[in-house]
Design a protein around this motif. Structure first.
Motif, PDB file in Angstrom:
ATOM      1  N   GLU A   8       0.838  -1.199   0.000  1.00 50.48           N
ATOM      2  CA  GLU A   8       0.000   0.000   0.000  1.00 50.48           C
ATOM      3  C   GLU A   8       0.874   1.251   0.000  1.00 50.48           C
ATOM      4  O   GLU A   8       0.591   2.222  -0.713  1.00 50.48           O
ATOM      5  N   PHE A   9       1.931   1.234   0.785  1.00 46.80           N
ATOM      6  CA  PHE A   9       2.847   2.368   0.852  1.00 46.80           C
ATOM      7  C   PHE A   9       3.460   2.645  -0.518  1.00 46.80           C
ATOM      8  O   PHE A   9       3.423   3.771  -1.011  1.00 46.80           O
ATOM      9  N   LEU A  10       4.027   1.609  -1.137  1.00 46.95           N
ATOM     10  CA  LEU A  10       4.690   1.805  -2.422  1.00 46.95           C
ATOM     11  C   LEU A  10       3.687   2.174  -3.512  1.00 46.95           C
ATOM     12  O   LEU A  10       3.953   3.044  -4.347  1.00 46.95           O
ATOM     13  N   GLY A  11       2.531   1.514  -3.518  1.00 49.87           N
ATOM     14  CA  GLY A  11       1.518   1.853  -4.514  1.00 49.87           C
ATOM     15  C   GLY A  11       1.020   3.274  -4.353  1.00 49.87           C
ATOM     16  O   GLY A  11       0.867   4.017  -5.334  1.00 49.87           O
ATOM     17  N   GLY A  12       0.796   3.682  -3.091  1.00 48.11           N
ATOM     18  CA  GLY A  12       0.310   5.036  -2.849  1.00 48.11           C
ATOM     19  C   GLY A  12       1.337   6.095  -3.195  1.00 48.11           C
ATOM     20  O   GLY A  12       1.030   7.070  -3.881  1.00 48.11           O
ATOM     21  N   VAL A  13       2.573   5.898  -2.734  1.00 44.43           N
ATOM     22  CA  VAL A  13       3.602   6.906  -2.959  1.00 44.43           C
ATOM     23  C   VAL A  13       4.004   6.976  -4.432  1.00 44.43           C
ATOM     24  O   VAL A  13       4.298   8.058  -4.956  1.00 44.43           O
TER      25      VAL A  13
END
Length: 515
Positions: free
Chosen positions: A358-363
């Protein structure tokens, strides 16, 4: 070992003298050199930038590509299931607030400064390369030039830039929230490489502070130049060094107040306000401009970016030995890298409870998508004026990049209102960049404590403002670019080490079924 986002390691020092005073000394030397002999400083800034970009441009291009591949690899493999803070951790902020905060800290001023200027500059001065149109010298240019221009803009503001932020942010968040260490680059390196000497950790933290201060100061210099250009148009404020210094002083004072109020009271609220204003301005340009053309252009721009992605990402201008790339792509990669300690620590601080995926997809994807929409609306609207309208923007942009946005608004109804709104947005982005940068710098100087003291936060806010004003006075935009490049180059090596260490750490925890 999970850690709550509101706490740091209890046994860590609240003040790290070697890092604090070391960074102050380096930044002080920058300022003293510029004050002592501004003309000589300007000359040397240009010489240093030329040597750095021509000799080490390949390193920056290689680095950003490796970081992007590493982010995608971590997102799609088993490591993506790990959660920052442990399996029971809950996010501290809503997704909307999270996106607003990380985006405002990451690129706000740059989008306002380059949204019109960069596409028009690439359109009127394309690189002499395999994807440049040979008929670029025609007065109005060609459709191919416009397409190439937007492809280059998407390259500079797309996945590579945010991969830099994502990689460092993920590494710092993981060691802080899952290993119970302080939120600092030194803590990450010590965890990944236990044999690293303590003095080298301090040197890297000093480099991170200097990179952060110089990167943010460069952005503030661009913002001050643009605010000055807008005030000259609306109120007759002269565009000169004194005006820019006063603007920087006033907005630095606002940033100091914001950073003194803290993350939730000051930075959070300002981030939400400036994102709302920016979206309102973007919608106004979309509605008042060539709406259908922009919708068509967005689809085509995405397609061009995807089709030419590998070529554009690895192009080094090898066979024609021009200077175009050193002034644009290399500068951008160095600028983003110089911002990476600041943005990485900041988004780590606000990302507790997110999974790695989620972090990598969001950022990676949400800010990039918004950036592409923004650049299409402003960039293609400007190119539409050049291709099918009255023209004249190319001359205005080549004459003064800070004036570009306001020259663009002159082709729209309600030009003064739009210009005034733009000045307000640049100002709020200016404040959020300065206060976020000061907060993060204070955290690094305090050994990674999540809640650095009031005095350090205010000290760094003032230091960033002074450096921005000094660099503008000594060498203008060239000095700002040089500061970003010189600090970004050595930090590229740190980022490569962090990528390797992060992959090893996450795979070790996955195999041991630790979260």
């Amino acid at each position: 070992m999970a850690s709550n986002p509101s706490t740091g390691s209890s046994d860590a020092p609240a003040f790290k003298p070697s890092v604090f005073f070391g960074a102050i000394a380096v930044i002080g030397l920058f300022i003293l050199a510029a004050f002592a002999n501004p003309d000589l400083a300007a000359e040397r800034f240009g010489a240093v930038q030329s040597v750095a970009t021509h000799s080490f441009g390949w390193l920056l291009i290689l680095t950003v590509n490796i970081l992007l591949v590493a982010c995608i690899f971590l997102a799609v493999t088993r490591t993506g299931e790990l959660r920052l803070g442990g399996k029971d951790a809950k996010p501290q902020y809503s997704r909307a607030t999270w996106f607003a905060m990380l985006f405002s800290a990451g690129m706000g001023i740059g989008l306002m400064f380059y949204g019109v200027a960069e596409p028009v500059m690439h359109f009127s001065n394309p690189p002499a390369s395999a994807f440049s149109n040979p008929n670029a010298s025609l007065p109005r240019g060609l459709a191919g030039n416009a397409q190439h221009a937007m492809g280059l803009v998407f390259l500079h503001w797309g996945l590579h830039a945010w991969a830099i932020y994502a990689l460092i942010g993920l590494g710092l968040a993981y060691v802080a929230f899952n290993r119970g260490l302080n939120l600092s680059i030194g803590s990450f390196l010590s965890a990944c490489f236990p044999k690293i000497p303590s003095w080298l950790v301090d040197v890297i933290d000093i480099l991170a502070i200097v990179a952060t201060v110089c990167g943010v100061a460069a952005s503030l210099g661009f913002g001050a130049s643009q605010v000055n250009a807008g005030l000259d148009l609306l109120a007759g404020v002269p565009e000169n060094g004194l005006s820019k210094a006063i603007i920087i002083a006033i907005i630095t004072a606002m940033a100091t107040l914001s950073v003194a109020l803290g993350l939730d009271t000051g930075i959070k609220r300002l981030s939400e306000i400036n994102m709302g204003l920016a979206v309102a301005l973007m919608i106004a340009v979309f509605v008042l401009g060539p709406t259908v053309f922009l919708l068509d252009a967005f689809v085509q721009n995405i397609g061009y970016y995807v089709q030419r992605f590998v070529y554009l990402s690895t192009w080094t201008e090898t066979y024609n030995r021009g200077d175009w790339q050193t002034n644009w792509t290399i500068f951008y990669w160095a600028w983003w890298i110089s911002w990476s300690p600041f943005v990485g620590i900041f988004i780590a601080r606000i990302s507790y409870g997110r999974t790695v995926r989620e972090f990598l997809g969001g950022v990676l994807f949400v800010p990039v998508l918004f950036t592409f929409v923004w650049m299409t609306i402003f960039g293609d609207s400007a190119l539409y004026i050049e291709l099918f309208g009255h023209g004249g923007l190319s001359a205005a942009v080549n004459d003064s990049m800070p004036d570009a946005l306001f020259a663009f608004f002159a082709h729209y109804p309600f030009a003064e209102f739009l210009s005034g709104l733009a000045i307000l947005i640049v100002t709020t982005f200016f404040v959020t960049s300065a206060d976020s940068g000061a907060l993060v710098t204070a955290m690094i100087a305090s050994g990674g404590h999540h809640h650095a003291g009031f005095v350090p936060r205010v000290t760094w806010a003032i230091a960033i403002g002074i450096l921005a004003g000094t660099l503008l006075w000594a060498g203008g935009l060239t000095a700002l670019q040089t500061a970003a490049i010189v600090t970004g180059l050595p930090f590229a090596l740190v980022l490569l080490a962090m990528a390797w260490g992060l992959i090893r750490m996450l795979y070790c925890d996955v195999n041991r079924k630790i979260n």
